[in-house]
Design an enzyme around this catalytic site. Structure first.
Site, PDB file in Angstrom:
ATOM      1  N   HIS A  26       0.816  -1.207   0.000  1.00 52.18           N
ATOM      2  CA  HIS A  26       0.000   0.000   0.000  1.00 52.18           C
ATOM      3  C   HIS A  26       0.851   1.259   0.000  1.00 52.18           C
ATOM      4  CE1 HIS A  26      -3.436   2.589   0.712  1.00 52.18           C
ATOM      5  NE2 HIS A  26      -4.190   1.542   0.439  1.00 52.18           N
ATOM      6  N   HIS A  27       0.400   2.254  -0.782  1.00 57.35           N
ATOM      7  CA  HIS A  27       1.132   3.518  -0.911  1.00 57.35           C
ATOM      8  C   HIS A  27       1.157   4.284   0.415  1.00 57.35           C
ATOM      9  CE1 HIS A  27       3.195   6.546  -3.038  1.00 57.35           C
ATOM     10  NE2 HIS A  27       2.531   6.498  -4.180  1.00 57.35           N
ATOM     11  N   SER A  28       0.263   3.986   1.328  1.00 55.04           N
ATOM     12  CA  SER A  28       0.289   4.647   2.630  1.00 55.04           C
ATOM     13  C   SER A  28       1.509   4.261   3.440  1.00 55.04           C
ATOM     14  CB  SER A  28      -0.983   4.312   3.427  1.00 55.04           C
ATOM     15  OG  SER A  28      -1.094   2.911   3.625  1.00 55.04           O
ATOM     16  N   ILE A  76       4.641   3.332   1.820  1.00 50.94           N
ATOM     17  CA  ILE A  76       5.889   3.555   1.081  1.00 50.94           C
ATOM     18  C   ILE A  76       5.692   4.598  -0.005  1.00 50.94           C
ATOM     19  CG2 ILE A  76       6.754   1.203   1.440  1.00 50.94           C
ATOM     20  CD1 ILE A  76       5.870   0.701  -1.545  1.00 50.94           C
ATOM     21  N   ASN A  83       5.730   8.288   3.075  1.00 51.31           N
ATOM     22  CA  ASN A  83       5.864   9.124   1.882  1.00 51.31           C
ATOM     23  C   ASN A  83       6.573  10.431   2.191  1.00 51.31           C
ATOM     24  OD1 ASN A  83       4.082   7.976  -0.553  1.00 51.31           O
ATOM     25  ND2 ASN A  83       3.103   7.425   1.395  1.00 51.31           N
TER      26      ASN A  83
END
Length: 489
Positions: A142-144, A146, A333
């Site tokens: 999940h982009h949350s 990385i 991020n």
């Protein structure tokens, strides 16, 4: 426990029936190497032996989300006491002949499915049955958790610089790991409310000056006025933000833009880095300038195929890492966005390359004129209880007049040496990002590895059913520029 940052939470909240918030990569592998590799034995068991011993080197792989009751605070990451690697690491075999197109279709189907939020937010697939005896390793996370840089670092956990996997001592999981109780999370959320106003006062007033610099913000009524007033107030108290040209660009409507569906198409391919550098040197560009030129040329040709080339140039959003030295190795991020004009309206390839070089110079100047933490600061201003609604509304801007941009184009640097996964040599590393209503129905991301640039193209199936054509057009665009290089004699 570790709380998600405001920006990380936005990636989490954006998910909908048509939009997922994870990113991934497809690694092509050659298990057969001169008789000394794993050969036909390469598969799930070998990869699991390597990954299981190294899980502790990548904390996001063992952490799951816990939500704060009543939306009183952003979610937290916590160690999963019931972690089971066999849930996350899976195996599939392609039917003969196991072509690249079959592989891409399977990856697209898996990539379209959301992750299970009751477990750590990642999955990995060991894929066998590729033509020529090849294999593949597909991961999504999940982009949350990385961004592009930290995602590459996590992928490297399972890789080695030698065919023989390096020994790694497993780290024992502390006893007594458990999910925090609802009452404990409620107390934590209430306490965080007391500090939220202080965080807003620290970041938001300064950031409001630059609000109209956020891609697409100029399309929202009142934003320019708020930014202008905040700028005047800032100057009264001694702040002097640099003047920028902003992002008030004319962004044309194309078949790439509009509401997306839940279906995906994926394609991948590579170009030699040496050839890219030849073009770079010949035309006084950077490697990224050449990448943007290739992308522009491929998009122009695809739009001509569909009788949809606009008279105005396309506009791309280009993610930029804003990690400082003390943030190296940090997860989550640390990213902002640069906006660049893509001269798709120029027919001559050399003139197009020169225009792209000038466009990137201008884009960098505008990007450097705003705080690196702008997206993070403005995300902080959204109340946690409304963050899901706000994120979904933001990513549905495609339904409003005035697009913020046409697509994302991202370039992630990687190692220029051979790597191995469980003894199998890595032939290519192809990123797989995400598409949304706001970011457009096509995302082009590339990763530099061992002498080539590996492109991964993910698209909404209904918008770009012929995504493989774009892969071929990227290679053709490079050849076009190589032929145009002036003779050195």
């Amino acid at each position: 426990m570790e709380q998600l940052s405001a920006l990380d939470a936005q990636f989490l909240m954006v998910e909908s029936p048509t939009t997922t918030g994870h990113v991934g990569s497809l690694v092509l592998l050659d298990p057969v190497r001169d008789g000394d590799g794993p050969g036909d034995d390469w598969g799930l068991e070998m990869v699991r032996d390597v990954l299981e011993a190294r899980i502790h080197l990548a904390p996001p792989l063992r952490r799951r989300l816990v939500e704060v009751p009543l939306g009183l605070g952003r979610p937290y990451w916590t160690e999963d006491p019931h972690f089971d690697i066999e849930f996350h690491l899976r195996e599939l075999a392609l039917p003969a002949p196991g072509s690249r197109e079959q592989l891409a279709e399977q990856v697209a189907r898996i990539h379209a499915r959301p992750l299970d939020r009751s477990r750590p937010l990642w999955e990995a697939y060991v894929i066998t049955g590729l033509e020529g005896g090849g294999g593949a390793y597909y991961t999504k996370i999940h982009h949350s958790a990385i961004d592009g840089v930290s995602g590459a670092e996590i992928l490297e956990v399972v890789m080695d610089i030698d065919p023989e996997p390096r020994p790694v001592e497993p780290e024992p999981i502390p006893d007594g790991t458990r999910i925090p109780s609802t009452l404990s999370l409620l107390r934590t959320g209430v306490r965080s409310l007391a500090f939220s106003p202080l965080e807003l006062l620290r970041t938001v007033p300064r950031s409001l000056t630059y609000l109209d610099q956020v891609p697409g913000a100029a399309n929202v009524p009142g934003v320019s006025l708020v930014s202008s007033v905040a700028g005047r107030v800032g100057r009264l108290v001694g702040q002097h933000p640099p003047e920028g040209h902003g992002h008030n660009l004319r962004v044309p409507r194309t078949p790439l833009n509009g509401p997306i569906t839940a279906h995906r198409r994926f394609a991948f391919g590579s170009v030699p880095l040496a050839d890219v550098k030849r073009v770079k040197d010949a035309f006084g560009m950077t490697v990224n300038d050449v990448v943007m030129t290739l992308t522009t040329s491929a998009l122009r040709r695809w739009l001509l195929d569909h009788d949809s080339l606009p008279s105005a140039p396309l506009v791309a959003a280009v993610p930029v890492s804003v990690r400082t030295e003390d943030q190296q190795g940090a997860l989550g991020n640390q990213v902002s966005v640069m906006v660049a004009v893509m001269p798709t309206h120029i027919a001559d390839p050399v003139a197009r390359a020169e225009a792209m070089r000038a466009s990137m110079t201008e884009a960098k100047k505008n990007f450097n004129a705003v705080p690196a933490s702008l997206l993070q600061d403005l995300s902080t201003a959204i109340p946690t209880a409304l963050s899901g609604l706000a994120a979904r509304a933001l990513f549905h801007l495609a339904t409003l007049p005035g697009l913020p941009f046409n697509l994302f184009v991202s370039n992630v640097p990687g190692p220029q040496l051979p790597l191995y996964i469980a003894g199998a040599r890595v032939k290519g590393i192809y990123p797989i990002s995400a598409v949304t209503d706001m970011t457009g129905g096509l995302n082009i991301t590339l990763f530099s590895y061992d002498g080539h640039l590996d492109f991964g193209l993910i698209a909404c199936r209904e918008m770009v059913p012929d995504v493989w054509n774009l892969v071929g057009y990227l290679s053709d665009a490079l050849e076009e520029l190589l032929v145009a290089i002036p003779d050195q004699d």
